[in-house]
Design an enzyme around this catalytic site. Structure first.
Site, mmCIF file in Angstrom:
data_model
loop_
_atom_site.group_PDB
_atom_site.id
_atom_site.type_symbol
_atom_site.label_atom_id
_atom_site.label_comp_id
_atom_site.label_asym_id
_atom_site.label_seq_id
_atom_site.Cartn_x
_atom_site.Cartn_y
_atom_site.Cartn_z
ATOM 1 N N ASN A 119 4.375 46.570 39.293
ATOM 2 C CA ASN A 119 4.713 45.979 37.996
ATOM 3 C C ASN A 119 6.231 45.839 37.809
ATOM 4 O O ASN A 119 6.800 46.251 36.806
ATOM 5 C CB ASN A 119 4.119 46.835 36.866
ATOM 6 C CG ASN A 119 4.188 46.156 35.516
ATOM 7 O OD1 ASN A 119 4.513 46.785 34.516
ATOM 8 N ND2 ASN A 119 3.899 44.892 35.461
ATOM 9 N N ARG A 124 15.041 43.810 40.924
ATOM 10 C CA ARG A 124 15.183 45.178 40.421
ATOM 11 C C ARG A 124 14.659 46.207 41.419
ATOM 12 O O ARG A 124 15.200 47.298 41.532
ATOM 13 C CB ARG A 124 14.490 45.363 39.058
ATOM 14 C CG ARG A 124 14.939 46.671 38.402
ATOM 15 C CD ARG A 124 14.601 46.734 36.926
ATOM 16 N NE ARG A 124 13.257 47.183 36.696
ATOM 17 C CZ ARG A 124 12.926 48.436 36.362
ATOM 18 N NH1 ARG A 124 13.856 49.360 36.241
ATOM 19 N NH2 ARG A 124 11.691 48.752 36.144
ATOM 20 N N ARG A 168 7.807 54.940 36.972
ATOM 21 C CA ARG A 168 7.360 55.291 38.319
ATOM 22 C C ARG A 168 7.949 56.586 38.823
ATOM 23 O O ARG A 168 7.531 57.101 39.876
ATOM 24 C CB ARG A 168 7.694 54.163 39.288
ATOM 25 C CG ARG A 168 7.165 52.806 38.819
ATOM 26 C CD ARG A 168 7.863 51.658 39.517
ATOM 27 N NE ARG A 168 7.611 50.387 38.844
ATOM 28 C CZ ARG A 168 8.271 49.988 37.770
ATOM 29 N NH1 ARG A 168 9.236 50.738 37.238
ATOM 30 N NH2 ARG A 168 7.966 48.841 37.203
ATOM 31 N N LYS A 209 -3.644 47.608 45.625
ATOM 32 C CA LYS A 209 -2.651 46.620 46.074
ATOM 33 C C LYS A 209 -1.516 47.271 46.858
ATOM 34 O O LYS A 209 -1.120 46.784 47.932
ATOM 35 C CB LYS A 209 -2.113 45.843 44.870
ATOM 36 C CG LYS A 209 -1.225 44.673 45.237
ATOM 37 C CD LYS A 209 0.206 45.109 45.370
ATOM 38 C CE LYS A 209 1.063 43.992 45.934
ATOM 39 N NZ LYS A 209 2.462 44.441 46.102
ATOM 40 N N PRO A 226 -3.336 41.825 50.704
ATOM 41 C CA PRO A 226 -2.928 42.366 49.407
ATOM 42 C C PRO A 226 -2.953 41.283 48.324
ATOM 43 O O PRO A 226 -2.480 40.169 48.556
ATOM 44 C CB PRO A 226 -1.484 42.832 49.644
ATOM 45 C CG PRO A 226 -1.324 42.924 51.124
ATOM 46 C CD PRO A 226 -2.249 41.897 51.696
ATOM 47 N N ASP A 228 -1.596 40.410 44.715
ATOM 48 C CA ASP A 228 -0.699 40.693 43.593
ATOM 49 C C ASP A 228 -0.818 39.555 42.585
ATOM 50 O O ASP A 228 -1.671 38.682 42.716
ATOM 51 C CB ASP A 228 0.737 40.827 44.082
ATOM 52 C CG ASP A 228 1.200 39.548 44.767
ATOM 53 O OD1 ASP A 228 0.842 38.452 44.308
ATOM 54 O OD2 ASP A 228 1.905 39.638 45.766
ATOM 55 N N GLN A 262 -1.666 35.948 54.193
ATOM 56 C CA GLN A 262 -1.254 36.294 52.833
ATOM 57 C C GLN A 262 0.247 36.094 52.661
ATOM 58 O O GLN A 262 0.714 35.606 51.638
ATOM 59 C CB GLN A 262 -1.662 37.738 52.517
ATOM 60 C CG GLN A 262 -1.505 38.136 51.077
ATOM 61 C CD GLN A 262 -0.149 38.762 50.782
ATOM 62 O OE1 GLN A 262 0.759 38.740 51.599
ATOM 63 N NE2 GLN A 262 -0.017 39.277 49.584
ATOM 64 N N PHE A 266 2.047 33.720 49.982
ATOM 65 C CA PHE A 266 2.993 34.327 49.037
ATOM 66 C C PHE A 266 4.356 33.643 49.112
ATOM 67 O O PHE A 266 4.942 33.274 48.090
ATOM 68 C CB PHE A 266 3.144 35.823 49.346
ATOM 69 C CG PHE A 266 4.069 36.560 48.418
ATOM 70 C CD1 PHE A 266 3.631 37.005 47.184
ATOM 71 C CD2 PHE A 266 5.381 36.808 48.784
ATOM 72 C CE1 PHE A 266 4.495 37.685 46.325
ATOM 73 C CE2 PHE A 266 6.242 37.485 47.934
ATOM 74 C CZ PHE A 266 5.793 37.926 46.704
#
Length: 276
Positions: A119, A124, A168, A209, A226, A228, A262, A266
């Site tokens: 998330n 960042r 986290r 994920k 995966p 997302d 994937q 992506f």
DNA sequence: AACCAGGTGGAGC
DNA sequence: GCTCCACATGGT
């Protein structure tokens, strides 16, 4: 890392090894773009410079063997690309991303990095990991190593708070302790597929994920797909209306190379999104 | 100023 | 099992 101080480079054809595609497809967060298609890359306590110049991509590093393995240079991506190109829905994405290689990253570094990724957004994530290394990793030749597991085990909760990972921090604190205190790392080295998945999800901050990303990038299991937010937006249909269904459908469809497929999707989705 | 970002953990059904 | 929702932080 001045270029004239470097030892011999590795030289590899660019068709199936593109610096930008390989680094900016979201599998790694410790890289810095110096100029177009020229990057500094860090892994564990090592660093290299990678650049794609026309027909060849060059790696400059003190530890050539490490990065030869890291960039998976003994795998023939041409074969995989031609197989995946056979799927109509993958043809375009595979064509634009065929320079992507799946890196062989360190397992602990991958676990910690992808817990931070949850998330969160890539700029960042990079900053948080960079602070973790700067504050707790050993300094070496002008850059910082990823902190050793022993070092992370020694970090208290306020240390984890200080890297700015937000909510986290408690997951990271808990998982660093579990990695150090249990045999999970040794067990994971022998596991793949659903066994690895189940084991990984026992770690705090690791769900389906993140576990798939760890399997793909940290255990080099190319069979996982995966899902997302980007992949889900791109792949969802009326039938495939949950992440679990998208994952099941495409991992079955693409089989042993689902993870690479994937990455093509992506990367293509992100490139398209970045253009507008 | 809500909404989003390579989601997960926990509560409630 | 499943569906909601809070969660730190920074950018648009």
């Amino acid at each position: 890392m001045p270029a004239d101080m470097l030892p011999l480079a590795i030289k590899f054809p660019s068709e199936y090894f593109d610096a930008k595609a390989t680094l900016e497809c979201g599998q790694i967060f410790r890289y810095e773009r110096l100029k177009e298609n020229s990057y500094l890359v860090n892994s564990l306590d090592k660093q290299c410079l990678v650049e794609t110049l026309g027909e060849y991509t060059y790696i400059y590093a003190f530890d050539k063997d490490y990065f030869f393995n890291f960039f998976d240079l003994d795998t023939d991506y041409g074969k995989i690309v031609s197989r995946l190109s056979g799927y109509p829905e993958l043809k375009a994405a595979t064509q634009s991303g065929k320079g992507i290689r799946i890196l062989r990253q360190d397992l602990v570094e991958t676990v910690i990095s992808f817990i931070i990724s949850a998330n969160n957004n890539i700029p960042r994530i990079k900053k948080i990991i960079s602070r973790l290394c700067r504050q707790f990793g050993e300094e070496k030749e002008g850059h910082y190593a990823f902190p050793s597991l022993g070092k992370m085990y020694a970090m208290d909760f306020s240390d984890w708070q200080s890297i700015g990972a937000g909510f986290r921090d408690k997951y990271l604190f808990s998982t660093a302790r579990a990695l150090y205190e249990t045999d999970i790392l040794a067990e994971l080295a022998l596991k793949r597929g659903e066994d690895a998945q189940k084991s990984l999800c026992s770690l705090s901050g690791v769900g389906p994920k993140v576990a798939d990303c760890i399997s793909l990038f940290g255990l080099h299991d190319l069979s996982v797909f995966p899902v997302d937010t980007w992949i889900f937006k791109t792949c969802r249909t009326e039938e495939l209306n949950t992440a679990a269904k998208v994952r099941a459908f495409y991992s079955q469809r693409y089989g042993e190379h689902a993870g690479l497929a994937q990455q093509y999707v992506f990367y293509a989705a992100k490139q398209a999104g970045a253009k507008e």
